[in-house]
Write a protein that holds these residues in place. Sequence first.
Motif, PDB file in Angstrom:
ATOM      1  N   GLN A 148       0.830  -1.211   0.000  1.00 34.51           N
ATOM      2  CA  GLN A 148       0.000   0.000   0.000  1.00 34.51           C
ATOM      3  C   GLN A 148       0.862   1.257   0.000  1.00 34.51           C
ATOM      4  O   GLN A 148       0.595   2.203  -0.758  1.00 34.51           O
ATOM      5  CB  GLN A 148      -0.916  -0.011   1.213  1.00 34.51           C
ATOM      6  N   ASP A 149       1.912   1.277   0.832  1.00 33.98           N
ATOM      7  CA  ASP A 149       2.793   2.447   0.861  1.00 33.98           C
ATOM      8  C   ASP A 149       3.444   2.666  -0.506  1.00 33.98           C
ATOM      9  O   ASP A 149       3.527   3.798  -0.996  1.00 33.98           O
ATOM     10  CB  ASP A 149       3.879   2.264   1.929  1.00 33.98           C
ATOM     11  N   VAL A 165       0.884   3.967  -3.127  1.00 34.91           N
ATOM     12  CA  VAL A 165       0.644   5.402  -2.960  1.00 34.91           C
ATOM     13  C   VAL A 165       1.823   6.199  -3.492  1.00 34.91           C
ATOM     14  O   VAL A 165       1.659   7.217  -4.179  1.00 34.91           O
ATOM     15  CB  VAL A 165       0.375   5.733  -1.475  1.00 34.91           C
ATOM     16  N   ALA A 195      -1.933   9.415   3.226  1.00 37.73           N
ATOM     17  CA  ALA A 195      -2.473   8.056   3.344  1.00 37.73           C
ATOM     18  C   ALA A 195      -2.433   7.565   4.785  1.00 37.73           C
ATOM     19  O   ALA A 195      -3.388   6.957   5.286  1.00 37.73           O
ATOM     20  CB  ALA A 195      -1.703   7.108   2.431  1.00 37.73           C
ATOM     21  N   GLN A 231      -5.696   6.758   7.204  1.00 38.91           N
ATOM     22  CA  GLN A 231      -5.862   5.420   7.776  1.00 38.91           C
ATOM     23  C   GLN A 231      -6.038   5.469   9.291  1.00 38.91           C
ATOM     24  O   GLN A 231      -6.735   4.636   9.869  1.00 38.91           O
ATOM     25  CB  GLN A 231      -4.658   4.541   7.413  1.00 38.91           C
ATOM     26  N   VAL A 288      -7.408   4.613  -3.354  1.00 42.46           N
ATOM     27  CA  VAL A 288      -6.558   4.086  -2.289  1.00 42.46           C
ATOM     28  C   VAL A 288      -6.798   4.865  -0.999  1.00 42.46           C
ATOM     29  O   VAL A 288      -6.884   4.294   0.085  1.00 42.46           O
ATOM     30  CB  VAL A 288      -5.074   4.148  -2.695  1.00 42.46           C
ATOM     31  N   TYR A 289      -6.930   6.185  -1.122  1.00 41.27           N
ATOM     32  CA  TYR A 289      -7.227   7.008   0.053  1.00 41.27           C
ATOM     33  C   TYR A 289      -8.546   6.570   0.710  1.00 41.27           C
ATOM     34  O   TYR A 289      -8.641   6.462   1.939  1.00 41.27           O
ATOM     35  CB  TYR A 289      -7.321   8.476  -0.350  1.00 41.27           C
ATOM     36  N   CYS A 332      -8.105   3.434   2.511  1.00 42.25           N
ATOM     37  CA  CYS A 332      -7.358   3.674   3.746  1.00 42.25           C
ATOM     38  C   CYS A 332      -8.302   4.053   4.882  1.00 42.25           C
ATOM     39  O   CYS A 332      -8.128   3.632   6.029  1.00 42.25           O
ATOM     40  CB  CYS A 332      -6.326   4.784   3.536  1.00 42.25           C
TER      41      CYS A 332
END
Length: 445
Positions: A63-64, A67, A81, A85, A137-138, A141
């Motif tokens: 995920q990191d 992003v 992000a 989260q 993705v945000y 999160c």
Amino acid sequence: MTITGSDATTPRKPTATRDSPPPPEPPERGGGMFASLRVRNYRLFFGGQIISNVGTWMQRIAQDWLVFELSGYDPVALGVAVALQFLPTLLLSLWAGVLADRVDKRRLLIGIQTAVASQALVLGALVLTGVAALWQVYALCVVLGTLSALEVPTRQAFVAEMVGRDQAANAVALNSSIFNLARIAGPAVAGFAIVLVGTGWLFVANAASTVAVIAGLALMNPAELFRAPSVGRGKGQLRDGLRYVRGRPDLMTVMVLVFFVSTFGITFFTSLAVVAANVFGTEADGYGLLSTMLAVGTFTGALAAARRGSRGGPTLRLLVVSAAALGLCELVGAFLPTYLLFGLGLVPLGFATITFLNTANALVQTTVSPQLRGRVMGLYVLVLMGGNPVGGLLTGWLADTFGGRSPFYVGGAVALVAALVCGYVAHRARRGARRPGTTHPLPQE
């Protein structure tokens, strides 16, 4: 009725209902590093966590990096992000603690883990079909953060239900050991897997690994849990939990120190990606190897904590010393010039970090009243993770403005100062606790 501080030190045996057999006696302290594994329910939980945590760390690395790629390698986007989260923790952790005290924790965890697996599948599908965008993705999160805000207080309060109060410190440390063993394997595998197949399949793998946790929870025998008396619905339950902590100087010291160290000091799990790419010029595999070096230290520290947990309870002195060591290691590591030296410097940093986190968790778990454990753990999770939105944004801004190393020396300095201040306050409180009429001595020895 408000629970007084004296209730926190009185062990309570689990109660049996008329329709269920009496639960077993809690295992006594001792029995070696793996003492809590003698409890069948905890063995099932432990086995599921071994598998699932590898998937969790693979997803975190993926995920990191996802992003980072979607944002054009912007460290501020990575900070956003992280903030998204952990933002739900600010809003939901206290309420989640109340919920954990009211409902069947095992069933609640099964539902939450099912939703976690679904989140990972959706993210994996978006990446594999080539339609993943940064805003998606945000959004996911936020979903994961919401589930985490509900799951963490419930899971941490559930540990003592599985093994009993006397083995809670050992079980907390063993949980941490497998979490950090997974941190060794997960990032290393993820770094190379991202290079070979991309990030999508890692999200799918995490969804599959979550099934192991669900199965372990489903196979447990509820009659063998060391449950506290149930707490019905009522007004003022959250205030009762906050009032209870406010009346305990030892718990207040833990909460304050955990907030400052976790918010400003323990930001390197995020900033490692920035250091790997922007300082040392490596790809995802270089990031994975740095994460693995950090995990070597945390795993070693977790094993040491498990041994301590089988022999005696945690102390406030150890908490303060480990926080100071964390800050010092982070501050020194910020100035190490080469990739190799920086990676080696992550080992003692990881050791100090996990010693601090395990000691704080065990202090809370083993000294609170069982009827209030969920609410107190909800507050603990709030101070542990609730500052991460601020810490994440600050980390991204520092790295973008002053360079990738800056989150390390700023975080290290804050952690060191917080440890020294809290240590001084705890020392003064301990001296005051020795005077006649004081009811809350600090657990120093």
